[in-house]
Every structure is written in structure tokens, then in C-alpha cells.
Write a protein that holds these residues in place. Sequence first.
Motif, mmCIF file in Angstrom:
data_model
loop_
_atom_site.group_PDB
_atom_site.id
_atom_site.type_symbol
_atom_site.label_atom_id
_atom_site.label_comp_id
_atom_site.label_asym_id
_atom_site.label_seq_id
_atom_site.Cartn_x
_atom_site.Cartn_y
_atom_site.Cartn_z
ATOM 1 N N ILE A 35 6.614 7.633 5.378
ATOM 2 C CA ILE A 35 5.990 7.039 4.414
ATOM 3 C C ILE A 35 4.322 6.381 4.887
ATOM 4 C CG2 ILE A 35 5.989 6.349 1.904
ATOM 5 C CD1 ILE A 35 8.855 6.988 1.451
ATOM 6 N N LYS A 43 4.724 1.408 -0.916
ATOM 7 C CA LYS A 43 5.922 2.321 0.152
ATOM 8 C C LYS A 43 7.062 1.866 -0.079
ATOM 9 C CE LYS A 43 3.361 1.485 3.706
ATOM 10 N NZ LYS A 43 1.562 1.019 3.450
ATOM 11 N N THR A 44 6.500 0.031 -0.028
ATOM 12 C CA THR A 44 8.405 -0.275 0.621
ATOM 13 C C THR A 44 8.676 -0.775 -0.835
ATOM 14 O OG1 THR A 44 7.341 -2.042 2.632
ATOM 15 C CG2 THR A 44 9.714 -3.271 0.645
ATOM 16 N N LEU A 47 10.530 2.315 -1.028
ATOM 17 C CA LEU A 47 11.993 2.710 -0.236
ATOM 18 C C LEU A 47 12.987 2.027 -1.096
ATOM 19 C CD1 LEU A 47 12.362 4.168 2.538
ATOM 20 C CD2 LEU A 47 12.491 1.677 3.199
ATOM 21 N N ASP A 165 12.458 0.408 7.172
ATOM 22 C CA ASP A 165 11.014 -0.677 6.498
ATOM 23 C C ASP A 165 10.750 -0.313 7.877
ATOM 24 O OD1 ASP A 165 8.905 -1.396 5.426
ATOM 25 O OD2 ASP A 165 10.513 -2.699 3.997
ATOM 26 N N GLU A 166 9.415 -0.129 8.489
ATOM 27 C CA GLU A 166 8.523 -1.141 9.885
ATOM 28 C C GLU A 166 9.246 -1.262 10.674
ATOM 29 O OE1 GLU A 166 5.910 -0.497 10.047
ATOM 30 O OE2 GLU A 166 5.106 -0.501 8.376
ATOM 31 N N VAL A 197 9.478 3.766 6.556
ATOM 32 C CA VAL A 197 8.455 3.540 5.632
ATOM 33 C C VAL A 197 7.601 2.599 7.458
ATOM 34 C CG1 VAL A 197 7.189 1.971 5.357
ATOM 35 C CG2 VAL A 197 8.342 3.707 3.384
ATOM 36 N N THR A 198 6.303 3.557 7.170
ATOM 37 C CA THR A 198 6.309 2.811 8.232
ATOM 38 C C THR A 198 4.366 3.425 8.972
ATOM 39 O OG1 THR A 198 6.131 3.402 11.417
ATOM 40 C CG2 THR A 198 5.556 4.906 9.900
#
Length: 222
Positions: A35, A43-44, A47, A165-166, A197-198
Motif C-alpha cells: 500500500i 495508509k496506516t 492497516l 508498517d514501513e 505499507v511502504t
Amino acid sequence: METMIRTHQIKKSFGNLQVLKGIDLTIGKSEIVAIVGPSGAGKTTLLQIIGTLDKPDSGTLFINGVEVGKLKDKEQAAFRNRNIGFVFQFHQLLPEFTALENVMIPALIAREKAGAAEKRAKEILDFLNLSDRMTHKPAELSGGEKQRVAVARALINNPAVILADEPSGSLDTKNKEELHRLFFELRDKMNQTFVIVTHDEQLAKDTDRVIRMQDGIILTAE
């Protein structure tokens, strides 16, 4: 492809700010999805809702055929512990525990016997080439090692879904590439579904599908 995650019209606001504006999304079993989108795209938040860490204002979420919004809080916590693994940007390991103990914690929360939890934790750490680091505390580990311990912790209950997440945001290039490779290796061996998520376009390019978000909506999901 069998569906693992399905959201329908997920909406979420914080005060007057509508962060998610009706998200419809389907992710297949064993799919690795990225995402992407600018900061503030939602995004976060999306998630966290998929991970049942936050609740939507409206809409439905199915994971592995279960409508999680219909579960009571306690049931939802148990479902999350069993079915969802999390990998965060800054590993979030507990500093007073060893790598082995950190990995065992979700299994112990799930009422796994300590001996069985320890055996599985050692197997996973061995698989991630961390056998010689098991008794080390986070302060004694490199950035890449800490993140691999975090991945081991996410895997301990053999969840159907891993949410990241990242995950490579705090890593150097070599460790980043290793972590990315690891995700694909895990999918091939354990059939997990990954939602990542990146901001890392290289990682996004390597995934099965890229979901682009902007201003709380999905622009493309190809």
C-alpha cells in the motif's frame, strides 16, 4: 484466488478530518500487497483497521471469512493474537527481554505452554539465521537483527496475515534487501498473506500488487 481480506466501504474520521472515505479492497490468500501513497493518504489507518487495532466508523471487514467487527472486544483480541502478525518500522521489542523471550510473548499470551512456545520460537529464530543471537537483548542486536526478531515474533502463532508498517524504513540498504527477500521466502514456505505499507518504491515494485492511496481513497489496485 481464495480471499483472505475483504473490506467494504470502510470509513474513518478523526474529528472533522475524514481519513478513509469508503475503502473497498480484496486481498487474496498468500498475496503480497504493497500500500503506497503520500503521507496523510490513510495508509496506516487502513492497516490498523485491518489489524483490528482500530475500529472503523462504518463499513465491514472480513479476515479469513470472519466478520471481525461482529466479535466482542475480548474475542477480537484473541482473533488478532491468533490470526494476525505485526511488523512495525521500529521493531518495538521489549528491551528487558532476550530475543527468544520477545518472540515467545505472543504464544504465551495465546496460552501456549512455555516449553512448546520456546521450541517454536527457537525453530523460527533458527530459520531466520538468529540462533546465535537468542540470548541477546535488543540493545545488543544490530538494526537488521532487531527487525528479524520482530518478524519472528510476528510469525510465532503461525498467523494467516502479516501486516507490516514501513518495515524497512529504519534499515540500511543491505538489511532492507534482506528483509524484502525474507517476506517472499516466508510467503513461499508458510503461505502467509502480507500487507505492507511502504514508501519504498523498490519493495512495492517487487510485490504481487500495488494499492495506491490518496486522500482517503484507493486510486488503483493493480
